[in-house]
Design a protein around this motif. Structure first.
Motif, PDB file in Angstrom:
ATOM      1  N   ARG A  15       0.580  -1.388  -0.026  1.00  9.49           N
ATOM      2  CA  ARG A  15      -0.419   0.060  -0.004  1.00  9.49           C
ATOM      3  C   ARG A  15       1.174   1.125  -0.289  1.00  9.49           C
ATOM      4  O   ARG A  15       1.450   0.963   0.969  1.00  9.49           O
ATOM      5  N   LEU A  16       0.653   1.898  -1.179  1.00 10.50           N
ATOM      6  CA  LEU A  16       1.446   3.392  -1.309  1.00 10.50           C
ATOM      7  C   LEU A  16       1.078   4.524  -0.100  1.00 10.50           C
ATOM      8  O   LEU A  16      -0.457   4.409   0.957  1.00 10.50           O
ATOM      9  N   PRO A  17       1.432   5.271   1.051  1.00 10.37           N
ATOM     10  CA  PRO A  17       0.934   6.057   1.600  1.00 10.37           C
ATOM     11  C   PRO A  17       0.406   7.181   1.089  1.00 10.37           C
ATOM     12  O   PRO A  17       0.330   7.153  -0.299  1.00 10.37           O
ATOM     13  N   GLU A  18      -0.368   7.823   1.996  1.00 13.74           N
ATOM     14  CA  GLU A  18      -0.928   9.613   1.247  1.00 13.74           C
ATOM     15  C   GLU A  18      -0.533  10.264   0.785  1.00 13.74           C
ATOM     16  O   GLU A  18      -1.535  10.676   0.018  1.00 13.74           O
ATOM     17  N   ALA A  19       0.499  10.397   0.702  1.00 10.62           N
ATOM     18  CA  ALA A  19       0.997  11.106   0.225  1.00 10.62           C
ATOM     19  C   ALA A  19       2.792  10.814  -0.928  1.00 10.62           C
ATOM     20  O   ALA A  19       2.932  10.169  -0.002  1.00 10.62           O
ATOM     21  N   VAL A  20       2.561  10.778  -2.390  1.00 19.00           N
ATOM     22  CA  VAL A  20       3.666  10.502  -3.184  1.00 19.00           C
ATOM     23  C   VAL A  20       4.333  11.498  -3.107  1.00 19.00           C
ATOM     24  O   VAL A  20       3.521  12.383  -4.839  1.00 19.00           O
ATOM     25  N   ASP A  21       5.509  12.114  -3.168  1.00 20.35           N
ATOM     26  CA  ASP A  21       5.441  13.997  -2.972  1.00 20.35           C
ATOM     27  C   ASP A  21       6.926  13.908  -3.475  1.00 20.35           C
ATOM     28  O   ASP A  21       7.734  13.094  -2.939  1.00 20.35           O
ATOM     29  N   TYR A  22       7.020  15.022  -3.046  1.00 22.31           N
ATOM     30  CA  TYR A  22       8.826  15.490  -3.036  1.00 22.31           C
ATOM     31  C   TYR A  22       9.438  14.591  -1.724  1.00 22.31           C
ATOM     32  O   TYR A  22      10.574  14.629  -1.485  1.00 22.31           O
ATOM     33  N   ASP A  23       9.164  14.524  -1.182  1.00 22.27           N
ATOM     34  CA  ASP A  23       9.229  14.092   0.215  1.00 22.27           C
ATOM     35  C   ASP A  23       9.408  12.741   0.527  1.00 22.27           C
ATOM     36  O   ASP A  23      10.122  12.467   1.259  1.00 22.27           O
ATOM     37  N   THR A  24       8.915  11.904   0.473  1.00 23.52           N
ATOM     38  CA  THR A  24       8.363  10.308   0.096  1.00 23.52           C
ATOM     39  C   THR A  24       8.532   9.671  -1.055  1.00 23.52           C
ATOM     40  O   THR A  24       8.743   8.338  -0.874  1.00 23.52           O
ATOM     41  N   ALA A  25       8.411   9.994  -2.339  1.00 21.93           N
ATOM     42  CA  ALA A  25       8.514   9.328  -3.098  1.00 21.93           C
ATOM     43  C   ALA A  25      10.373   8.426  -3.895  1.00 21.93           C
ATOM     44  O   ALA A  25      10.068   6.954  -4.179  1.00 21.93           O
ATOM     45  N   SER A  26      11.048   9.177  -2.825  1.00 23.00           N
ATOM     46  CA  SER A  26      12.999   8.735  -3.286  1.00 23.00           C
ATOM     47  C   SER A  26      12.839   7.157  -1.975  1.00 23.00           C
ATOM     48  O   SER A  26      12.863   6.182  -2.518  1.00 23.00           O
ATOM     49  N   HIS A  27      11.930   7.782  -0.338  1.00 18.37           N
ATOM     50  CA  HIS A  27      12.148   6.844   0.068  1.00 18.37           C
ATOM     51  C   HIS A  27      10.665   4.993  -0.227  1.00 18.37           C
ATOM     52  O   HIS A  27      11.184   4.049  -0.103  1.00 18.37           O
ATOM     53  N   VAL A  28       9.726   5.505  -0.796  1.00 14.80           N
ATOM     54  CA  VAL A  28       9.119   4.397  -1.734  1.00 14.80           C
ATOM     55  C   VAL A  28       9.267   3.549  -2.478  1.00 14.80           C
ATOM     56  O   VAL A  28       9.283   2.727  -2.635  1.00 14.80           O
ATOM     57  N   GLY A  29      10.221   4.634  -3.261  1.00 18.48           N
ATOM     58  CA  GLY A  29      11.110   3.359  -4.479  1.00 18.48           C
ATOM     59  C   GLY A  29      12.013   3.369  -3.824  1.00 18.48           C
ATOM     60  O   GLY A  29      12.283   1.659  -4.763  1.00 18.48           O
ATOM     61  N   ASP A  30      12.654   3.478  -2.947  1.00 17.11           N
ATOM     62  CA  ASP A  30      13.752   3.027  -2.687  1.00 17.11           C
ATOM     63  C   ASP A  30      13.107   1.479  -1.848  1.00 17.11           C
ATOM     64  O   ASP A  30      13.980  -0.166  -1.932  1.00 17.11           O
ATOM     65  N   GLU A  31      12.112   0.875  -1.307  1.00 20.27           N
ATOM     66  CA  GLU A  31      11.466   0.431  -0.786  1.00 20.27           C
ATOM     67  C   GLU A  31      10.910  -0.331  -1.821  1.00 20.27           C
ATOM     68  O   GLU A  31      11.444  -2.199  -1.701  1.00 20.27           O
ATOM     69  N   CYS A  32      10.820  -0.352  -3.372  1.00 24.87           N
ATOM     70  CA  CYS A  32      10.079  -1.202  -3.581  1.00 24.87           C
ATOM     71  C   CYS A  32      11.351  -1.923  -4.595  1.00 24.87           C
ATOM     72  O   CYS A  32      11.329  -3.299  -5.052  1.00 24.87           O
ATOM     73  N   LYS A  33      12.274  -1.070  -4.930  1.00 35.36           N
ATOM     74  CA  LYS A  33      14.289  -1.698  -4.655  1.00 35.36           C
ATOM     75  C   LYS A  33      14.261  -2.971  -4.136  1.00 35.36           C
ATOM     76  O   LYS A  33      14.645  -3.351  -4.489  1.00 35.36           O
TER      77      LYS A  33
END
Length: 125
Positions: A15-33
């Protein structure tokens, strides 16, 4: 950030977080990788909680798609809000990232899909 809801074989639902933006996208991307490095080949991102998505989030989705395709995998996005589905359509992202109405529908979609580059080539015609 990213909440893993299910792992079965080489398929992961997160599940993606509520905000997928400049502040969170790189962290989400790292977790996906990290999931991809652990063997995930089909990644279903549940967007049901997403309230805000900006260009950083879209860039991250492109990066994740490419990382999966390098390993013969694919990204599936599920349960994106009506608002963001409209944005997706207006920007032509629906040809790059098809949206499934539910996580279950995303899990049931065909195993082989055209690559991102093939979808981009088709959409530019």
């Amino acid at each position: 950030m990213l909440t893993v809801r299910m792992r079965q074989g080489n398929t992961t639902v997160a599940r993606l977080p509520e905000a997928v933006d400049y502040d969170t996208a790189s962290h989400v991307g790292d977790e996906c990788k990290s999931l991809i490095k652990q063997g995930c080949r089909t990644l279903v991102l549940d967007a049901s909680q997403v309230q805000y998505l900006d260009s950083s989030g879209i860039s991250m989705l492109i990066m994740v798609t490419r990382a999966l395709e390098e390993r013969d995998g694919n990204l599936r996005i599920a349960d994106l809000s009506d608002h963001y589905q409209q944005v997706w359509h207006v920007l032509g992202l629906d040809t790059m990232f098809p949206i499934a109405p539910t996580v279950n529908a995303a899990l049931e979609s065909p195993a082989t899909e055209p690559s991102l580059d093939e979808r981009l080539d088709t959409s530019s015609m």
